[in-house]
Structures are given as C-alpha cells and as structure tokens.
Design a protein around this motif. Sequence first.
Motif, mmCIF file in Angstrom:
data_model
loop_
_atom_site.group_PDB
_atom_site.id
_atom_site.type_symbol
_atom_site.label_atom_id
_atom_site.label_comp_id
_atom_site.label_asym_id
_atom_site.label_seq_id
_atom_site.Cartn_x
_atom_site.Cartn_y
_atom_site.Cartn_z
ATOM 1 N N GLU A 282 0.814 -1.215 0.000
ATOM 2 C CA GLU A 282 0.000 0.000 0.000
ATOM 3 C C GLU A 282 0.850 1.270 0.000
ATOM 4 O OE1 GLU A 282 0.269 -1.573 4.235
ATOM 5 O OE2 GLU A 282 -0.197 -2.441 2.295
ATOM 6 N N THR B 103 0.811 3.354 -3.236
ATOM 7 C CA THR B 103 -0.417 4.041 -3.655
ATOM 8 C C THR B 103 -0.196 5.504 -4.025
ATOM 9 O OG1 THR B 103 -1.745 2.486 -2.383
ATOM 10 C CG2 THR B 103 -2.799 4.560 -2.987
ATOM 11 N N ARG C 145 1.475 5.613 -7.447
ATOM 12 C CA ARG C 145 0.517 5.210 -8.485
ATOM 13 C C ARG C 145 -0.485 6.326 -8.751
ATOM 14 N NH1 ARG C 145 -1.190 -0.473 -6.947
ATOM 15 N NH2 ARG C 145 -0.030 0.520 -5.398
ATOM 16 N N GLY C 146 -0.982 6.962 -7.698
ATOM 17 C CA GLY C 146 -1.932 8.063 -7.857
ATOM 18 C C GLY C 146 -1.325 9.224 -8.622
ATOM 19 N N ASP D 143 -0.943 8.220 -12.242
ATOM 20 C CA ASP D 143 -2.254 8.228 -12.907
ATOM 21 C C ASP D 143 -2.682 9.650 -13.259
ATOM 22 O OD1 ASP D 143 -2.427 5.472 -12.780
ATOM 23 O OD2 ASP D 143 -3.755 5.457 -11.027
#
Length: 114
Positions: free
Chosen positions: A76, A79, A82-83, A86
């Motif tokens: 986690e 995250t 990744r955010g 994105d």
Amino acid sequence: MSAEPRLDALFQALADPTRRSLLSQLARGPASVSDLAQPFDMALPSLMGHLRKLEDAGLIETRKDGRVRTCAIVPEAFTPVRGWLDEQRALWEGRLDRLDDYVTRLMKERQNGH
C-alpha cells in the motif's frame, strides 16, 4: 506527512537501482537481510543503508527475530506513487488528444484548401 514530501521520499527511495532490485526481490516475498545481500557485491553496512532508505520511505518493513532481520514489502506504500502517475497520465493523454484534434483539423483544412 503531506503528499509532496511523501512523494519526494518515495521517489528518492525508488531512484536507486539497488533499492529497486531489493524491492523486486521482496515482491516475491519476505526475505532475510542475508538473503537480500547475496546478489550484491557490497559491504553489509552499505546494503543496510539501502534498506533503511526503503524503510524510511515506508516501502518495506523489517522485523528482528533473534539474530535474523527479515524484510517485507509494504504494497500500500506505492499508492501515492501510483496516484501521482495516474494524474500525470490523464494530464498528458488530455494534452495529446487535444494535439491530435488540432493536427486533424489542420490536415482537413489543408485538404479543403483553407
């Protein structure tokens, strides 16, 4: 920790090829420091420095059982990276879509003699 310093710490930890290699090893499952050290030609204190950077960034956790220190990945923790990626992908896809529309419109105008 606010998002920006957190991202800075994560990207700093991920910037080093040795640390990325350690994360790849840990992606297969928890491993002892001695197991993690085997593929590397470096002194143990240097390897421990890399592991400390990963742990400080929250990407791995370590536990000590007797004389054996075991490391495990913290999935986690990725995250925020990744955010952010994105968000960047969406931004650039939007820009590329607008560029494609613009080039298509120019090509049509050129074909129509404008």
